[in-house]
Design a protein around this motif. Structure first.
Motif, PDB file in Angstrom:
ATOM      1  N   GLY A   8       0.930  -1.097  -0.027  1.00 13.31           N
ATOM      2  CA  GLY A   8       0.011  -0.125  -0.094  1.00 13.31           C
ATOM      3  C   GLY A   8       0.883   1.347   0.035  1.00 13.31           C
ATOM      4  N   GLY A   9       1.853   1.332   0.819  1.00 15.66           N
ATOM      5  CA  GLY A   9       2.987   2.337   0.892  1.00 15.66           C
ATOM      6  C   GLY A   9       3.513   2.654  -0.329  1.00 15.66           C
ATOM      7  N   MET A  10       3.844   1.730  -1.180  1.00 19.89           N
ATOM      8  CA  MET A  10       4.669   1.721  -2.445  1.00 19.89           C
ATOM      9  C   MET A  10       3.549   2.385  -3.432  1.00 19.89           C
ATOM     10  N   ALA A  11       2.524   1.756  -3.529  1.00 18.78           N
ATOM     11  CA  ALA A  11       1.454   2.339  -4.435  1.00 18.78           C
ATOM     12  C   ALA A  11       1.054   3.776  -4.254  1.00 18.78           C
ATOM     13  N   VAL A  12       0.945   4.102  -2.756  1.00 22.52           N
ATOM     14  CA  VAL A  12       0.473   5.752  -2.493  1.00 22.52           C
ATOM     15  C   VAL A  12       1.708   6.537  -3.005  1.00 22.52           C
ATOM     16  N   VAL A  22      -2.224  -4.384  -6.004  1.00 22.92           N
ATOM     17  CA  VAL A  22      -3.450  -5.199  -5.925  1.00 22.92           C
ATOM     18  C   VAL A  22      -3.359  -6.719  -6.489  1.00 22.92           C
ATOM     19  N   ALA A  23      -2.684  -6.829  -7.557  1.00 25.60           N
ATOM     20  CA  ALA A  23      -2.697  -8.380  -7.993  1.00 25.60           C
ATOM     21  C   ALA A  23      -1.368  -9.034  -7.025  1.00 25.60           C
ATOM     22  N   VAL A  24      -0.540  -8.279  -6.753  1.00 27.71           N
ATOM     23  CA  VAL A  24       0.449  -9.077  -5.948  1.00 27.71           C
ATOM     24  C   VAL A  24      -0.085  -9.480  -4.546  1.00 27.71           C
ATOM     25  N   GLY A  25      -0.976  -8.211  -4.049  1.00 27.93           N
ATOM     26  CA  GLY A  25      -1.586  -8.658  -2.618  1.00 27.93           C
ATOM     27  C   GLY A  25      -2.452  -9.894  -2.899  1.00 27.93           C
ATOM     28  N   ALA A  26      -3.350  -9.870  -3.795  1.00 26.65           N
ATOM     29  CA  ALA A  26      -4.292 -10.892  -4.034  1.00 26.65           C
ATOM     30  C   ALA A  26      -3.745 -12.345  -4.222  1.00 26.65           C
ATOM     31  N   ALA A  27      -2.690 -12.207  -5.143  1.00 26.52           N
ATOM     32  CA  ALA A  27      -1.914 -13.387  -5.306  1.00 26.52           C
ATOM     33  C   ALA A  27      -1.221 -14.054  -3.852  1.00 26.52           C
ATOM     34  N   THR A  28      -0.644 -13.296  -3.132  1.00 28.09           N
ATOM     35  CA  THR A  28      -0.021 -13.777  -1.821  1.00 28.09           C
ATOM     36  C   THR A  28      -1.263 -14.125  -0.978  1.00 28.09           C
ATOM     37  N   GLU A  29      -2.619 -13.595  -0.856  1.00 26.15           N
ATOM     38  CA  GLU A  29      -3.517 -14.170  -0.100  1.00 26.15           C
ATOM     39  C   GLU A  29      -4.101 -15.355  -0.469  1.00 26.15           C
ATOM     40  N   VAL A  30      -3.962 -15.752  -1.854  1.00 29.68           N
ATOM     41  CA  VAL A  30      -4.202 -16.922  -2.472  1.00 29.68           C
ATOM     42  C   VAL A  30      -3.514 -17.977  -2.068  1.00 29.68           C
TER      43      VAL A  30
END
Length: 65
Positions: A8-12, A22-30
């Motif tokens: 989130g910090g990097m995106a902001v 978002v893609a990296v976060g979703a993949a990590t969660e899956v």
């Protein structure tokens, strides 16, 4: 959890585009959930992936009705 804050910090800050974050976060969660499910299955003495899916169970219940 720290991973999500960092993303989130990097995106902001603009260091990372938000769709990539978002893609990296979703993949990590899956991946995390899949690993936890495999671990639970191994602890229960079952082979991962051998449990019937909800779709299969629903089809069986419909066929029985």
């Amino acid at each position: 959890m720290t991973c999500y804050g960092l993303l989130g910090g990097m995106a902001v800050s603009g260091a990372l585009e938000w769709p990539v974050a978002v893609a990296v976060g979703a993949a990590t969660e899956v991946i995390t959930r899949e690993q936890a499910a495999r671990k639970r299955a191994e602890q229960a003495g079952r082979q991962p992936g051998t449990e019937p899916s909800a779709r299969t169970e629903a089809a069986q219940q419909t066929a029985m009705a």
